[in-house]
Design a protein around this motif. Structure first.
Motif, PDB file in Angstrom:
ATOM      1  N   GLU A   3       0.844  -1.180   0.000  1.00 17.77           N
ATOM      2  CA  GLU A   3       0.000   0.000   0.000  1.00 17.77           C
ATOM      3  C   GLU A   3       0.883   1.234   0.000  1.00 17.77           C
ATOM      4  O   GLU A   3       1.741   1.396   0.862  1.00 17.77           O
ATOM      5  CB  GLU A   3      -0.931   0.024   1.212  1.00 17.77           C
ATOM      6  N   ARG A   4       0.697   2.101  -1.003  1.00 17.47           N
ATOM      7  CA  ARG A   4       1.472   3.329  -1.089  1.00 17.47           C
ATOM      8  C   ARG A   4       0.580   4.463  -1.573  1.00 17.47           C
ATOM      9  O   ARG A   4      -0.511   4.240  -2.103  1.00 17.47           O
ATOM     10  CB  ARG A   4       2.674   3.172  -2.020  1.00 17.47           C
ATOM     11  N   MET A   5       1.115   5.691  -1.421  1.00 18.11           N
ATOM     12  CA  MET A   5       0.300   6.847  -1.766  1.00 18.11           C
ATOM     13  C   MET A   5       1.174   7.958  -2.342  1.00 18.11           C
ATOM     14  O   MET A   5       2.281   8.195  -1.870  1.00 18.11           O
ATOM     15  CB  MET A   5      -0.432   7.338  -0.516  1.00 18.11           C
ATOM     16  N   LEU A   6       0.659   8.621  -3.377  1.00 16.10           N
ATOM     17  CA  LEU A   6       1.233   9.856  -3.895  1.00 16.10           C
ATOM     18  C   LEU A   6       0.276  10.979  -3.502  1.00 16.10           C
ATOM     19  O   LEU A   6      -0.808  11.096  -4.052  1.00 16.10           O
ATOM     20  CB  LEU A   6       1.382   9.792  -5.419  1.00 16.10           C
ATOM     21  N   PRO A   7       0.647  11.806  -2.510  1.00 13.97           N
ATOM     22  CA  PRO A   7      -0.298  12.807  -1.993  1.00 13.97           C
ATOM     23  C   PRO A   7      -0.769  13.811  -3.040  1.00 13.97           C
ATOM     24  O   PRO A   7      -1.908  14.260  -3.010  1.00 13.97           O
ATOM     25  CB  PRO A   7       0.507  13.507  -0.889  1.00 13.97           C
ATOM     26  N   LYS A   8       0.132  14.166  -3.977  1.00 14.57           N
ATOM     27  CA  LYS A   8      -0.246  15.173  -4.960  1.00 14.57           C
ATOM     28  C   LYS A   8       0.542  14.943  -6.245  1.00 14.57           C
ATOM     29  O   LYS A   8       1.776  14.928  -6.228  1.00 14.57           O
ATOM     30  CB  LYS A   8       0.027  16.575  -4.408  1.00 14.57           C
ATOM     31  N   VAL A   9      -0.173  14.738  -7.348  1.00 19.08           N
ATOM     32  CA  VAL A   9       0.467  14.623  -8.651  1.00 19.08           C
ATOM     33  C   VAL A   9      -0.233  15.574  -9.621  1.00 19.08           C
ATOM     34  O   VAL A   9      -1.409  15.894  -9.460  1.00 19.08           O
ATOM     35  CB  VAL A   9       0.424  13.178  -9.207  1.00 19.08           C
ATOM     36  N   GLU A  10       0.518  16.005 -10.604  1.00 20.50           N
ATOM     37  CA  GLU A  10       0.018  16.934 -11.613  1.00 20.50           C
ATOM     38  C   GLU A  10      -0.108  16.191 -12.934  1.00 20.50           C
ATOM     39  O   GLU A  10       0.838  15.548 -13.382  1.00 20.50           O
ATOM     40  CB  GLU A  10       1.014  18.084 -11.723  1.00 20.50           C
ATOM     41  N   ILE A  11      -1.289  16.238 -13.553  1.00 22.28           N
ATOM     42  CA  ILE A  11      -1.533  15.528 -14.808  1.00 22.28           C
ATOM     43  C   ILE A  11      -2.051  16.524 -15.843  1.00 22.28           C
ATOM     44  O   ILE A  11      -2.989  17.281 -15.560  1.00 22.28           O
ATOM     45  CB  ILE A  11      -2.549  14.384 -14.621  1.00 22.28           C
ATOM     46  N   LEU A  12      -1.425  16.503 -17.024  1.00 25.39           N
ATOM     47  CA  LEU A  12      -1.826  17.402 -18.105  1.00 25.39           C
ATOM     48  C   LEU A  12      -2.818  16.685 -19.021  1.00 25.39           C
ATOM     49  O   LEU A  12      -2.476  15.702 -19.677  1.00 25.39           O
ATOM     50  CB  LEU A  12      -0.592  17.843 -18.893  1.00 25.39           C
ATOM     51  N   ILE A  13      -4.052  17.175 -19.048  1.00 20.97           N
ATOM     52  CA  ILE A  13      -5.109  16.567 -19.862  1.00 20.97           C
ATOM     53  C   ILE A  13      -5.751  17.644 -20.728  1.00 20.97           C
ATOM     54  O   ILE A  13      -6.308  18.618 -20.210  1.00 20.97           O
ATOM     55  CB  ILE A  13      -6.163  15.877 -18.976  1.00 20.97           C
ATOM     56  N   ASP A  14      -5.646  17.459 -22.039  1.00 19.95           N
ATOM     57  CA  ASP A  14      -6.229  18.401 -22.995  1.00 19.95           C
ATOM     58  C   ASP A  14      -5.794  19.840 -22.722  1.00 19.95           C
ATOM     59  O   ASP A  14      -6.605  20.788 -22.748  1.00 19.95           O
ATOM     60  CB  ASP A  14      -7.762  18.300 -22.983  1.00 19.95           C
ATOM     61  N   GLY A  15      -4.507  20.004 -22.415  1.00 22.06           N
ATOM     62  CA  GLY A  15      -3.962  21.333 -22.187  1.00 22.06           C
ATOM     63  C   GLY A  15      -4.271  21.932 -20.829  1.00 22.06           C
ATOM     64  O   GLY A  15      -3.880  23.065 -20.543  1.00 22.06           O
TER      65      GLY A  15
END
Length: 460
Positions: free
Chosen positions: A97-109
């Motif tokens: 069990e792991r977690m990424l608290p905050k990620v940034e994803i670029l979707i349709d600009g």
């Protein structure tokens, strides 16, 4: 010679097929139950096995059409230091069990922000010794929270620059931090409540295997054995239904409501500070029931109380209330209680402390020498002006004379990560509105008592 099936056997086969369809529908409903959270099932290679509607709605435009579809292609542009952007899937599946608290994803600009949690649900090895685990990934959309935080920072900087009110801005950020901490604790509780879902899929697999295996027994000679197995299937379904119902109900009815309340506190705090910035300061007092206020504060600090085995004892009459700015009182009392927790943990480090106790009491106290009224409508009761006295006691490390003298000064703190703003801001609010706060301690190792006196007739 062709084997003929009896009508009873054919009926059982039909029932099995219908049961299989019902199970598939339950499985699909489970995936589609969570709004604003993408739930997906993947194997150890990152190949997408199943996903809810929200995942398809948000991510289908960036997923490769080729089959099998791999989630490693998600355009994650920033993990904010948790891991490299090209190894985020390996990071999430390195442990159960792991977690990424905050990620940034670029979707349709457009940049969107998510919290990703990974939980292994089937850790097994193939014949060649290779691990072939399956994982549940949940991607919770936190874009609105991140944007709110960005706007908060922008507004704070601009207004502090224009009006030079650094002290107010510091208090604002500090109070927001307290509420966000509460929201984080609630999020952790939600995650913990959702953990049992990983076992639901094992039940599904068990039932499917059972259904598949039972086909060979659907004969007149083994009908009794088949019925026994069918009972097992029925029992498994009951367990799944009960677990799903209880878990989802608890999350939606309790934790999500508390989370919404925490977010509402953020909005109210921001509104109050904006009134200060505009120099209008409309009266934002309201009738506050103390028992409700303490119950709400308790929901914020409950994880710390539970983790450290601290007993919170409350002695407040259910009807006791006062006209005051609720947000200021909430933040101030939260700071006092967090200081009490810190004092208890400090004492527990130096010598094992048992029991660990925080006591909160609130009562009305008649003001000596005040005017009184004769209430002829209520048995000629004599009514006098009353103060509300709130006491918070902890049996923690206590304070020396120097600390009790300086505890409300700006910048004074005994914590390594403290800022000396919380108690200072609360004391300013109270004294600026005709109320008082005092701190007493008999010395190191003898606990601490905070006393807050709310005087009637003042507008907060």
């Amino acid at each position: 010679m062709q084997t003929s099936h009896s009508p009873l056997t054919l009926q059982y086969e039909t029932d099995i097929q219908q049961l299989q369809q019902d199970l598939d529908q339950i499985n699909k409903s489970l995936f589609d139950a969570t709004a604003h959270t993408a739930i997906l099932l993947v194997n150890h290679k990152g190949e997408l096995l199943q996903a809810n509607n929200y995942f398809h709605q948000i991510f289908d435009s960036v997923m490769e059409p080729a089959f099998p579809r791999k989630i490693q292609v998600l355009p994650i542009t920033n993990t904010y230091g948790s891991c490299s952007t090209d190894s985020w899937f390996e990071f999430l599946t390195f442990k159960d069990e792991r977690m990424l608290p905050k990620v940034e994803i670029l979707i349709d600009g457009k940049l969107l922000y998510f919290t990703i949690i990974s939980t292994v649900i089937d850790n097994k090895e193939s014949g060649s010794g290779e691990h072939q685990s399956s994982y549940i990934l949940s991607l919770t959309d936190i874009t609105n929270v991140v944007e709110l935080h960005k706007n908060e920072i922008s507004i704070s900087k601009e207004l502090a620059y224009k009006q030079g009110i650094f002290d107010v801005t510091s208090e604002y950020i500090h109070n927001i931090g307290n509420i966000v901490t509460g929201a984080q604790h609630l999020s952790e509780r939600i995650i913990k409540n959702l953990e049992p879902m990983q076992f639901f899929f094992k039940y599904f697999d068990h039932i499917k295997e059972q259904l598949q295996g039972n086909k060979q027994f659907v004969k007149e000679s083994v009908l009794e054995e088949y019925l026994k197995n069918f009972k097992k299937i029925e029992m498994s379904l009951n367990i799944i239904e009960s677990s799903m119902t209880d878990t989802i109900k608890n999350v939606l009815d309790s934790d999500m409501k508390n989370l919404q309340k925490a977010i509402s506190n953020i909005a109210t705090t921001i509104a109050y500070q904006q009134e200060l910035y505009k120099n209008t300061k409309n009266n934002m007092d309201e009738l506050v029931k103390f028992i409700d206020l303490i119950t709400e504060i308790r929901s914020v600090i409950e994880p710390q109380l539970f983790k450290n085995d601290i007993a919170l004892m409350v002695d407040i009459h259910p009807s006791l209330s006062f006209q005051i700015n609720r947000i200021h009182l909430f933040n101030g009392m939260l700071n006092v209680l967090k200081n009490s927790i810190h004092a208890i943990l400090t004492a527990d480090k130096s010598h094992k402390l048992f029991p660990k106790i925080i006591k909160i009491s609130a009562r009305s106290v008649p003001i000596e020498g005040s005017f009184f009224e004769l209430d002829m409508m209520n048995n000629d009761t004599i009514m006098m002006d009353e103060n509300i006295v709130i006491e918070v006691y902890d049996n923690g490390i206590g304070m020396d004379e120097e600390t009790t003298k300086n505890v409300f000064l700006q910048g004074f703190t005994t914590k390594k990560d403290g800022h000396g703003l919380g108690l200072h801001s609360f004391a300013n609010f109270l004294t600026g509105n005709g109320h008082t706060i005092t701190c007493k301690s008999e010395g190191i190792g003898k606990g601490t008592l905070f006393t807050i006196t709310l005087a009637p007739g003042y507008k907060s």
